[in-house]
Write a protein that holds these residues in place. Structure first.
Motif, PDB file in Angstrom:
ATOM      1  N   LEU A  11       0.811  -1.216   0.000  1.00 19.03           N
ATOM      2  CA  LEU A  11       0.000   0.000   0.000  1.00 19.03           C
ATOM      3  C   LEU A  11       0.844   1.265   0.000  1.00 19.03           C
ATOM      4  CD1 LEU A  11      -3.035  -0.895   2.276  1.00 19.03           C
ATOM      5  CD2 LEU A  11      -2.991  -0.481  -0.173  1.00 19.03           C
ATOM      6  N   ARG A  12       2.159   1.105   0.121  1.00 19.67           N
ATOM      7  CA  ARG A  12       3.030   2.267  -0.035  1.00 19.67           C
ATOM      8  C   ARG A  12       3.130   2.680  -1.495  1.00 19.67           C
ATOM      9  NH1 ARG A  12       7.131  -0.694   3.808  1.00 19.67           N
ATOM     10  NH2 ARG A  12       6.360  -0.021   5.851  1.00 19.67           N
ATOM     11  N   ASN A  13       2.686   1.784  -2.383  1.00 15.92           N
ATOM     12  CA  ASN A  13       2.633   2.094  -3.801  1.00 15.92           C
ATOM     13  C   ASN A  13       1.443   3.015  -4.055  1.00 15.92           C
ATOM     14  OD1 ASN A  13       1.491   1.598  -6.608  1.00 15.92           O
ATOM     15  ND2 ASN A  13       3.444   0.531  -6.807  1.00 15.92           N
ATOM     16  N   ALA A  14       1.702   4.213  -4.569  1.00 16.59           N
ATOM     17  CA  ALA A  14       0.633   5.211  -4.742  1.00 16.59           C
ATOM     18  C   ALA A  14      -0.458   4.720  -5.682  1.00 16.59           C
ATOM     19  CB  ALA A  14       1.227   6.517  -5.256  1.00 16.59           C
ATOM     20  N   GLY A  15      -0.058   4.022  -6.743  1.00 17.22           N
ATOM     21  CA  GLY A  15      -1.048   3.529  -7.688  1.00 17.22           C
ATOM     22  C   GLY A  15      -1.974   2.506  -7.072  1.00 17.22           C
ATOM     23  N   LEU A  16      -1.423   1.611  -6.255  1.00 14.12           N
ATOM     24  CA  LEU A  16      -2.247   0.601  -5.609  1.00 14.12           C
ATOM     25  C   LEU A  16      -3.172   1.236  -4.573  1.00 14.12           C
ATOM     26  CD1 LEU A  16      -2.773  -2.471  -5.385  1.00 14.12           C
ATOM     27  CD2 LEU A  16      -1.174  -2.486  -3.465  1.00 14.12           C
ATOM     28  N   PHE A  17      -2.647   2.195  -3.833  1.00  9.03           N
ATOM     29  CA  PHE A  17      -3.469   2.866  -2.824  1.00  9.03           C
ATOM     30  C   PHE A  17      -4.638   3.591  -3.478  1.00  9.03           C
ATOM     31  CE2 PHE A  17      -4.487   6.325   0.156  1.00  9.03           C
ATOM     32  CZ  PHE A  17      -4.721   5.579   1.307  1.00  9.03           C
ATOM     33  N   ALA A  18      -4.391   4.236  -4.612  1.00  6.70           N
ATOM     34  CA  ALA A  18      -5.465   4.936  -5.326  1.00  6.70           C
ATOM     35  C   ALA A  18      -6.516   3.949  -5.815  1.00  6.70           C
ATOM     36  CB  ALA A  18      -4.887   5.718  -6.508  1.00  6.70           C
ATOM     37  N   GLU A  19      -6.079   2.790  -6.307  1.00  5.67           N
ATOM     38  CA  GLU A  19      -7.033   1.778  -6.760  1.00  5.67           C
ATOM     39  C   GLU A  19      -7.843   1.221  -5.600  1.00  5.67           C
ATOM     40  OE1 GLU A  19      -8.188   0.819  -9.492  1.00  5.67           O
ATOM     41  OE2 GLU A  19      -6.836   1.854 -10.872  1.00  5.67           O
ATOM     42  N   MET A  20      -7.227   1.118  -4.429  1.00  5.59           N
ATOM     43  CA  MET A  20      -7.960   0.623  -3.273  1.00  5.59           C
ATOM     44  C   MET A  20      -9.056   1.606  -2.876  1.00  5.59           C
ATOM     45  SD  MET A  20      -6.488  -1.013   0.236  1.00  5.59           S
ATOM     46  CE  MET A  20      -5.988  -2.465  -0.702  1.00  5.59           C
ATOM     47  N   LEU A  21      -8.757   2.880  -2.908  1.00  2.00           N
ATOM     48  CA  LEU A  21      -9.778   3.889  -2.607  1.00  2.00           C
ATOM     49  C   LEU A  21     -10.903   3.836  -3.641  1.00  2.00           C
ATOM     50  CD1 LEU A  21      -7.608   6.978  -1.567  1.00  2.00           C
ATOM     51  CD2 LEU A  21      -8.800   5.355  -0.084  1.00  2.00           C
ATOM     52  N   ARG A  22     -10.550   3.616  -4.895  1.00  2.00           N
ATOM     53  CA  ARG A  22     -11.555   3.523  -5.961  1.00  2.00           C
ATOM     54  C   ARG A  22     -12.437   2.285  -5.763  1.00  2.00           C
ATOM     55  NH1 ARG A  22      -8.174   4.018  -9.951  1.00  2.00           N
ATOM     56  NH2 ARG A  22      -8.229   6.268  -9.874  1.00  2.00           N
ATOM     57  N   ALA A  23     -11.812   1.202  -5.298  1.00  2.00           N
ATOM     58  CA  ALA A  23     -12.583  -0.020  -5.043  1.00  2.00           C
ATOM     59  C   ALA A  23     -13.577   0.200  -3.919  1.00  2.00           C
ATOM     60  CB  ALA A  23     -11.633  -1.169  -4.695  1.00  2.00           C
ATOM     61  N   HIS A  24     -13.165   0.917  -2.886  1.00  2.00           N
ATOM     62  CA  HIS A  24     -14.079   1.205  -1.779  1.00  2.00           C
ATOM     63  C   HIS A  24     -15.266   2.041  -2.266  1.00  2.00           C
ATOM     64  CE1 HIS A  24     -12.000  -0.626   1.531  1.00  2.00           C
ATOM     65  NE2 HIS A  24     -10.887   0.034   1.305  1.00  2.00           N
ATOM     66  N   ALA A  25     -15.032   2.959  -3.196  1.00  5.93           N
ATOM     67  CA  ALA A  25     -16.130   3.764  -3.739  1.00  5.93           C
ATOM     68  C   ALA A  25     -17.097   2.895  -4.543  1.00  5.93           C
ATOM     69  CB  ALA A  25     -15.571   4.886  -4.617  1.00  5.93           C
ATOM     70  N   THR A  26     -16.576   1.920  -5.269  1.00  2.39           N
ATOM     71  CA  THR A  26     -17.421   1.003  -6.035  1.00  2.39           C
ATOM     72  C   THR A  26     -18.309   0.182  -5.118  1.00  2.39           C
ATOM     73  OG1 THR A  26     -15.750   0.861  -7.774  1.00  2.39           O
ATOM     74  CG2 THR A  26     -17.402  -0.890  -7.710  1.00  2.39           C
ATOM     75  N   VAL A  27     -17.763  -0.181  -3.961  1.00  2.00           N
ATOM     76  CA  VAL A  27     -18.497  -0.992  -2.992  1.00  2.00           C
ATOM     77  C   VAL A  27     -19.816  -0.326  -2.604  1.00  2.00           C
ATOM     78  CG1 VAL A  27     -18.467  -1.679  -0.555  1.00  2.00           C
ATOM     79  CG2 VAL A  27     -16.553  -2.261  -2.036  1.00  2.00           C
ATOM     80  N   GLU A  28     -19.803   0.984  -2.439  1.00  2.00           N
ATOM     81  CA  GLU A  28     -21.024   1.689  -2.032  1.00  2.00           C
ATOM     82  C   GLU A  28     -22.131   1.484  -3.062  1.00  2.00           C
ATOM     83  OE1 GLU A  28     -22.466   6.269  -1.368  1.00  2.00           O
ATOM     84  OE2 GLU A  28     -20.499   5.692  -0.612  1.00  2.00           O
ATOM     85  N   ARG A  29     -21.798   1.560  -4.339  1.00  2.00           N
ATOM     86  CA  ARG A  29     -22.804   1.352  -5.382  1.00  2.00           C
ATOM     87  C   ARG A  29     -23.325  -0.072  -5.366  1.00  2.00           C
ATOM     88  NH1 ARG A  29     -22.287  -1.163  -9.798  1.00  2.00           N
ATOM     89  NH2 ARG A  29     -20.004  -1.075  -9.775  1.00  2.00           N
ATOM     90  N   VAL A  30     -22.420  -1.035  -5.191  1.00  2.00           N
ATOM     91  CA  VAL A  30     -22.801  -2.450  -5.153  1.00  2.00           C
ATOM     92  C   VAL A  30     -23.817  -2.701  -4.047  1.00  2.00           C
ATOM     93  CG1 VAL A  30     -21.946  -4.771  -4.603  1.00  2.00           C
ATOM     94  CG2 VAL A  30     -20.681  -3.317  -6.200  1.00  2.00           C
ATOM     95  N   LEU A  31     -23.550  -2.183  -2.862  1.00  2.00           N
ATOM     96  CA  LEU A  31     -24.443  -2.422  -1.730  1.00  2.00           C
ATOM     97  C   LEU A  31     -25.728  -1.611  -1.833  1.00  2.00           C
ATOM     98  CD1 LEU A  31     -21.905  -2.620   1.220  1.00  2.00           C
ATOM     99  CD2 LEU A  31     -23.243  -4.471   0.256  1.00  2.00           C
ATOM    100  N   ALA A  32     -25.623  -0.401  -2.365  1.00  2.00           N
ATOM    101  CA  ALA A  32     -26.823   0.442  -2.488  1.00  2.00           C
ATOM    102  C   ALA A  32     -27.868  -0.230  -3.368  1.00  2.00           C
ATOM    103  CB  ALA A  32     -26.453   1.815  -3.043  1.00  2.00           C
ATOM    104  N   GLU A  33     -27.425  -0.901  -4.417  1.00  2.00           N
ATOM    105  CA  GLU A  33     -28.366  -1.601  -5.302  1.00  2.00           C
ATOM    106  C   GLU A  33     -29.118  -2.688  -4.537  1.00  2.00           C
ATOM    107  OE1 GLU A  33     -25.917  -3.059  -8.417  1.00  2.00           O
ATOM    108  OE2 GLU A  33     -25.688  -1.106  -9.414  1.00  2.00           O
ATOM    109  N   ALA A  34     -28.380  -3.462  -3.728  1.00  2.11           N
ATOM    110  CA  ALA A  34     -29.012  -4.550  -2.981  1.00  2.11           C
ATOM    111  C   ALA A  34     -29.941  -4.017  -1.899  1.00  2.11           C
ATOM    112  CB  ALA A  34     -27.947  -5.449  -2.364  1.00  2.11           C
ATOM    113  N   VAL A  35     -29.538  -2.944  -1.224  1.00  2.00           N
ATOM    114  CA  VAL A  35     -30.376  -2.349  -0.182  1.00  2.00           C
ATOM    115  C   VAL A  35     -31.662  -1.806  -0.800  1.00  2.00           C
ATOM    116  CG1 VAL A  35     -30.553  -0.449   1.475  1.00  2.00           C
ATOM    117  CG2 VAL A  35     -28.471  -1.835   1.385  1.00  2.00           C
ATOM    118  N   ALA A  36     -31.539  -1.143  -1.939  1.00  2.00           N
ATOM    119  CA  ALA A  36     -32.723  -0.596  -2.615  1.00  2.00           C
ATOM    120  C   ALA A  36     -33.666  -1.713  -3.055  1.00  2.00           C
ATOM    121  CB  ALA A  36     -32.288   0.239  -3.815  1.00  2.00           C
TER     122      ALA A  36
END
Length: 218
Positions: free
Chosen positions: A121-146
């Motif tokens: 995670l000291r790799n900036a590119g990997l850290f940025a992708e991890m943050l992007r993955a967390h943002a995707t998670v919200e959409r995934v769960l919001a669909e199921a909750v709705a």
């Protein structure tokens, strides 16, 4: 409509695509943990699964995205567990129980893998992708909750609940990485969800105590 009937049935083509994406993501994470991210090429990941680099690029834009895809995959499994909960179960209970089910299915990570992930995670590119993955998670769960809440529910409320779940997941995951523990981080995630469902009693009680100790304004 029950959660079971609300879940879309995937066709054979979609199931194959889902399996291929999962296989590539699993291979990417394993190779990165074994060799170090800098020593892994897209070609290496594709070869592990028996596909071409061009096929890899149909699923992921980079090796960093592939490595971080386990975050989305984890939440997709919780989504499916949520869809399978009884229709009579209250929404928060269903979300928590789905997370508990997934926590019981996932084995504890190896201590060495925790250390290597923290180093990666000291790799900036990997850290940025991890943050992007967390943002995707919200959409995934919001669909199921709705889906579960029904057509009359406010979609903003579904996104808000999904955001709470996503934040609990992110906090517990990064706390686990920082701790160096070889325990599974999902029990911490489940406990945070229970606290949120109860209105964060420990936090609000602490805040009330702090307020009570403050001198009255003159």
């Amino acid at each position: 409509m029950s959660p079971e009937s609300a879940a879309p049935e995937l066709g054979l083509r979609e199931r194959k695509k889902q399996a291929a994406r999962q296989a590539l993501g699993t291979a990417a994470l394993r190779l990165a943990l074994e060799r170090g991210l800098d020593q892994v090429r897209v070609e290496d990941i594709a070869n592990e699964v028996g596909v071409s680099p061009r096929t890899f690029n149909n699923y992921f834009s980079s090796k960093e995205e592939a490595v971080c895809s386990f975050i989305v995959a984890q939440q997709e499994r919780i989504r499916e567990a949520l869809r399978a909960r009884p229709a009579s179960e209250p929404l928060w209970d269903a979300v928590i129980n789905a997370a508990v089910i997934q926590a019981s299915r996932d084995g504890a990570p190896k201590r060495e893998d925790v250390r290597r992930m923290r180093d990666m995670l000291r790799n900036a590119g990997l850290f940025a992708e991890m943050l992007r993955a967390h943002a995707t998670v919200e959409r995934v769960l919001a669909e199921a909750v709705a889906e579960r809440a029904g057509s009359e529910a406010n979609p903003l409320h579904a996104r808000m609940l999904a955001g709470i779940v996503q934040s609990a997941f992110r906090i517990s995951f990064h706390t686990w990485l920082s701790s160096g523990s070889d325990a599974n981080f999902l029990p911490t995630f489940v406990n945070l969800l229970r606290e949120a469902a109860a209105g964060m009693p420990a936090l609000t009680a602490a805040a009330a105590g702090t307020t009570a100790q403050r001198p009255a304004a003159s």
